[in-house]
Design a protein around this motif. Structure first.
Motif, PDB file in Angstrom:
ATOM      1  N   THR A   1      15.587   4.271   0.938  1.00  0.00           N
ATOM      2  CA  THR A   1      14.965   3.200   1.699  1.00  0.00           C
ATOM      3  C   THR A   1      14.870   3.625   3.155  1.00  0.00           C
ATOM      4  O   THR A   1      15.818   4.185   3.707  1.00  0.00           O
ATOM      5  CB  THR A   1      15.810   1.916   1.596  1.00  0.00           C
ATOM      6  N   LEU A   2      13.753   3.339   3.776  1.00  0.00           N
ATOM      7  CA  LEU A   2      13.566   3.677   5.173  1.00  0.00           C
ATOM      8  C   LEU A   2      14.459   2.790   6.032  1.00  0.00           C
ATOM      9  O   LEU A   2      14.311   1.570   6.057  1.00  0.00           O
ATOM     10  CB  LEU A   2      12.100   3.485   5.569  1.00  0.00           C
TER      11      LEU A   2
ATOM     12  N   MET B   1       0.836  -1.168   0.000  1.00  0.00           N
ATOM     13  CA  MET B   1       0.000   0.000   0.000  1.00  0.00           C
ATOM     14  C   MET B   1       0.887   1.239   0.000  1.00  0.00           C
ATOM     15  O   MET B   1       1.841   1.330   0.765  1.00  0.00           O
ATOM     16  CB  MET B   1      -0.892  -0.014   1.243  1.00  0.00           C
ATOM     17  N   LYS B   2       0.588   2.165  -0.870  1.00  0.00           N
ATOM     18  CA  LYS B   2       1.370   3.405  -0.953  1.00  0.00           C
ATOM     19  C   LYS B   2       0.756   4.455  -0.035  1.00  0.00           C
ATOM     20  O   LYS B   2      -0.457   4.601   0.039  1.00  0.00           O
ATOM     21  CB  LYS B   2       1.392   3.928  -2.382  1.00  0.00           C
ATOM     22  N   ARG B   3       1.636   5.173   0.646  1.00  0.00           N
ATOM     23  CA  ARG B   3       1.226   6.284   1.494  1.00  0.00           C
ATOM     24  C   ARG B   3       1.893   7.535   0.970  1.00  0.00           C
ATOM     25  O   ARG B   3       3.025   7.492   0.502  1.00  0.00           O
ATOM     26  CB  ARG B   3       1.684   6.059   2.936  1.00  0.00           C
ATOM     27  N   GLY B   4       1.207   8.660   1.064  1.00  0.00           N
ATOM     28  CA  GLY B   4       1.769   9.913   0.608  1.00  0.00           C
ATOM     29  C   GLY B   4       1.631  10.992   1.654  1.00  0.00           C
ATOM     30  O   GLY B   4       0.633  11.055   2.374  1.00  0.00           O
ATOM     31  N   PHE B   5       2.638  11.846   1.742  1.00  0.00           N
ATOM     32  CA  PHE B   5       2.650  12.941   2.717  1.00  0.00           C
ATOM     33  C   PHE B   5       3.204  14.176   2.035  1.00  0.00           C
ATOM     34  O   PHE B   5       4.023  14.082   1.125  1.00  0.00           O
ATOM     35  CB  PHE B   5       3.521  12.572   3.923  1.00  0.00           C
ATOM     36  N   THR B   6       2.768  15.323   2.488  1.00  0.00           N
ATOM     37  CA  THR B   6       3.253  16.576   1.918  1.00  0.00           C
ATOM     38  C   THR B   6       3.433  17.610   3.013  1.00  0.00           C
ATOM     39  O   THR B   6       2.778  17.549   4.059  1.00  0.00           O
ATOM     40  CB  THR B   6       2.276  17.112   0.845  1.00  0.00           C
ATOM     41  N   ASP B   7       4.328  18.565   2.753  1.00  0.00           N
ATOM     42  CA  ASP B   7       4.477  19.687   3.676  1.00  0.00           C
ATOM     43  C   ASP B   7       3.658  20.884   3.194  1.00  0.00           C
ATOM     44  O   ASP B   7       3.738  21.970   3.747  1.00  0.00           O
ATOM     45  CB  ASP B   7       5.944  20.063   3.870  1.00  0.00           C
ATOM     46  N   HIS B   8       2.818  20.671   2.173  1.00  0.00           N
ATOM     47  CA  HIS B   8       1.902  21.707   1.686  1.00  0.00           C
ATOM     48  C   HIS B   8       0.732  21.840   2.669  1.00  0.00           C
ATOM     49  O   HIS B   8       0.487  20.952   3.471  1.00  0.00           O
ATOM     50  CB  HIS B   8       1.402  21.331   0.283  1.00  0.00           C
TER      51      HIS B   8
ATOM     52  N   ARG C   1       0.476   4.952  12.462  1.00  0.00           N
ATOM     53  CA  ARG C   1       0.147   4.596  13.838  1.00  0.00           C
ATOM     54  C   ARG C   1       1.375   4.034  14.536  1.00  0.00           C
ATOM     55  O   ARG C   1       2.173   3.322  13.931  1.00  0.00           O
ATOM     56  CB  ARG C   1      -0.995   3.591  13.866  1.00  0.00           C
ATOM     57  N   ALA C   2       1.502   4.346  15.820  1.00  0.00           N
ATOM     58  CA  ALA C   2       2.648   3.894  16.607  1.00  0.00           C
ATOM     59  C   ALA C   2       2.754   2.370  16.602  1.00  0.00           C
ATOM     60  O   ALA C   2       3.852   1.815  16.521  1.00  0.00           O
ATOM     61  CB  ALA C   2       2.537   4.414  18.042  1.00  0.00           C
ATOM     62  N   GLU C   3       1.618   1.655  16.649  1.00  0.00           N
ATOM     63  CA  GLU C   3       1.641   0.189  16.659  1.00  0.00           C
ATOM     64  C   GLU C   3       2.279  -0.347  15.373  1.00  0.00           C
ATOM     65  O   GLU C   3       2.997  -1.348  15.390  1.00  0.00           O
ATOM     66  CB  GLU C   3       0.223  -0.397  16.749  1.00  0.00           C
ATOM     67  N   ASP C   4       1.970   0.304  14.247  1.00  0.00           N
ATOM     68  CA  ASP C   4       2.530  -0.134  12.964  1.00  0.00           C
ATOM     69  C   ASP C   4       4.038   0.068  12.919  1.00  0.00           C
ATOM     70  O   ASP C   4       4.776  -0.764  12.394  1.00  0.00           O
ATOM     71  CB  ASP C   4       1.864   0.610  11.807  1.00  0.00           C
ATOM     72  N   ILE C   5       4.491   1.180  13.491  1.00  0.00           N
ATOM     73  CA  ILE C   5       5.933   1.466  13.516  1.00  0.00           C
ATOM     74  C   ILE C   5       6.642   0.450  14.406  1.00  0.00           C
ATOM     75  O   ILE C   5       7.656  -0.127  14.024  1.00  0.00           O
ATOM     76  CB  ILE C   5       6.198   2.904  13.989  1.00  0.00           C
ATOM     77  N   ARG C   6       6.091   0.186  15.599  1.00  0.00           N
ATOM     78  CA  ARG C   6       6.708  -0.789  16.513  1.00  0.00           C
ATOM     79  C   ARG C   6       6.739  -2.192  15.892  1.00  0.00           C
ATOM     80  O   ARG C   6       7.655  -2.961  16.134  1.00  0.00           O
ATOM     81  CB  ARG C   6       5.941  -0.823  17.829  1.00  0.00           C
ATOM     82  N   ALA C   7       5.724  -2.515  15.098  1.00  0.00           N
ATOM     83  CA  ALA C   7       5.652  -3.834  14.471  1.00  0.00           C
ATOM     84  C   ALA C   7       6.575  -3.946  13.254  1.00  0.00           C
ATOM     85  O   ALA C   7       6.711  -5.012  12.676  1.00  0.00           O
ATOM     86  CB  ALA C   7       4.214  -4.134  14.052  1.00  0.00           C
ATOM     87  N   GLY C   8       7.222  -2.841  12.864  1.00  0.00           N
ATOM     88  CA  GLY C   8       8.145  -2.867  11.735  1.00  0.00           C
ATOM     89  C   GLY C   8       7.455  -2.868  10.380  1.00  0.00           C
ATOM     90  O   GLY C   8       8.051  -3.255   9.380  1.00  0.00           O
ATOM     91  N   LEU C   9       6.202  -2.418  10.346  1.00  0.00           N
ATOM     92  CA  LEU C   9       5.431  -2.435   9.107  1.00  0.00           C
ATOM     93  C   LEU C   9       6.101  -1.624   7.991  1.00  0.00           C
ATOM     94  O   LEU C   9       6.009  -1.979   6.826  1.00  0.00           O
ATOM     95  CB  LEU C   9       4.022  -1.893   9.362  1.00  0.00           C
ATOM     96  N   TYR C  10       6.824  -0.576   8.355  1.00  0.00           N
ATOM     97  CA  TYR C  10       7.425   0.303   7.346  1.00  0.00           C
ATOM     98  C   TYR C  10       8.916   0.068   7.141  1.00  0.00           C
ATOM     99  O   TYR C  10       9.537   0.734   6.321  1.00  0.00           O
ATOM    100  CB  TYR C  10       7.174   1.769   7.713  1.00  0.00           C
ATOM    101  N   ASP C  11       9.511  -0.862   7.876  1.00  0.00           N
ATOM    102  CA  ASP C  11      10.949  -1.123   7.751  1.00  0.00           C
ATOM    103  C   ASP C  11      11.303  -1.486   6.314  1.00  0.00           C
ATOM    104  O   ASP C  11      10.673  -2.346   5.702  1.00  0.00           O
ATOM    105  CB  ASP C  11      11.382  -2.253   8.675  1.00  0.00           C
ATOM    106  N   GLY C  12      12.299  -0.829   5.766  1.00  0.00           N
ATOM    107  CA  GLY C  12      12.764  -1.109   4.409  1.00  0.00           C
ATOM    108  C   GLY C  12      11.876  -0.539   3.316  1.00  0.00           C
ATOM    109  O   GLY C  12      12.075  -0.855   2.143  1.00  0.00           O
TER     110      GLY C  12
END
Length: 192
Positions: free
Chosen positions: A87-88, A1-8, A53-64
């Protein structure tokens, strides 16, 4: 799943991905050494149930995860320029309530700086007292030299270097009268 963020200040739609403006996403400074930018940088933002979400980060969902950065014309998001890719490497949660984060992104050149496998060096690459070193309760410090392993710790069986590697002067050596040319080691620089 792609996520997008902006500083706009408004959400942007770029390449079919909605980039959320509510994330507080800001880009950090890129690191450059000796004029060669390897693309390492950091980005920060705020955690929310909608975006990260903090749970996703702790679970390593975004690693790499693959991170792509674009400069986008906010009036027409079909106009964009790729700025960087990486790469993250890791995410740190910050603040007393752990509601903010800093994501560290490695550029493509970071792969060239990683050690894969063992290095051939006259020095030991084990840590004093670890399983590869073999000493259970070492006393003192180790300078990683073969002579220290032999004379101080009597642990040459577990020495994890290559003490018989030829020294830098090896290329200038030539046979001399009286040399033993029997194929035995010349006692490379590591055994000192």
């Amino acid at each position: 799943m792609k996520r997008g963020f902006t500083d706009h200040d408004q959400d942007l739609h770029v390449q079919g991905v909605t980039c959320a403006a509510s994330s507080g996403w800001t880009a950090g400074a890129a690191r450059s050494e000796l004029g060669l930018d390897n693309g390492d940088r950091s980005v920060s933002g705020v955690l929310s149930d909608v975006d990260l979400r903090a749970e996703d980060i702790r679970a390593g969902l975004y690693d790499g995860a693959q991170i792509d950065t674009y400069a986008v014309d906010w009036r027409n998001s079909d106009i964009f320029v790729p700025v960087s890719s990486g790469t993250l490497a890791r995410i740190e949660m910050r603040g007393q309530d752990q509601a903010a984060f800093v994501a560290h992104v490695e550029g493509p050149a970071a792969r060239l700086q990683r050690s894969i496998g063992r290095r051939y060096t006259p020095l030991c690459d084990a840590q004093l007292g670890d399983a590869r070193c073999g000493l259970s309760d070492p006393v003192g410090t180790c300078d990683k030299r073969y002579a220290t392993c032999r004379d101080v710790f009597a642990n040459t069986l577990h020495f994890r270097g290559f003490p018989d590697l030829p020294g830098e002067d090896f290329i200038t050596l030539y046979p001399r009268s009286g040399d033993a040319l029997d194929g035995a080691s010349r006692g490379g620089t590591g055994r000192l």
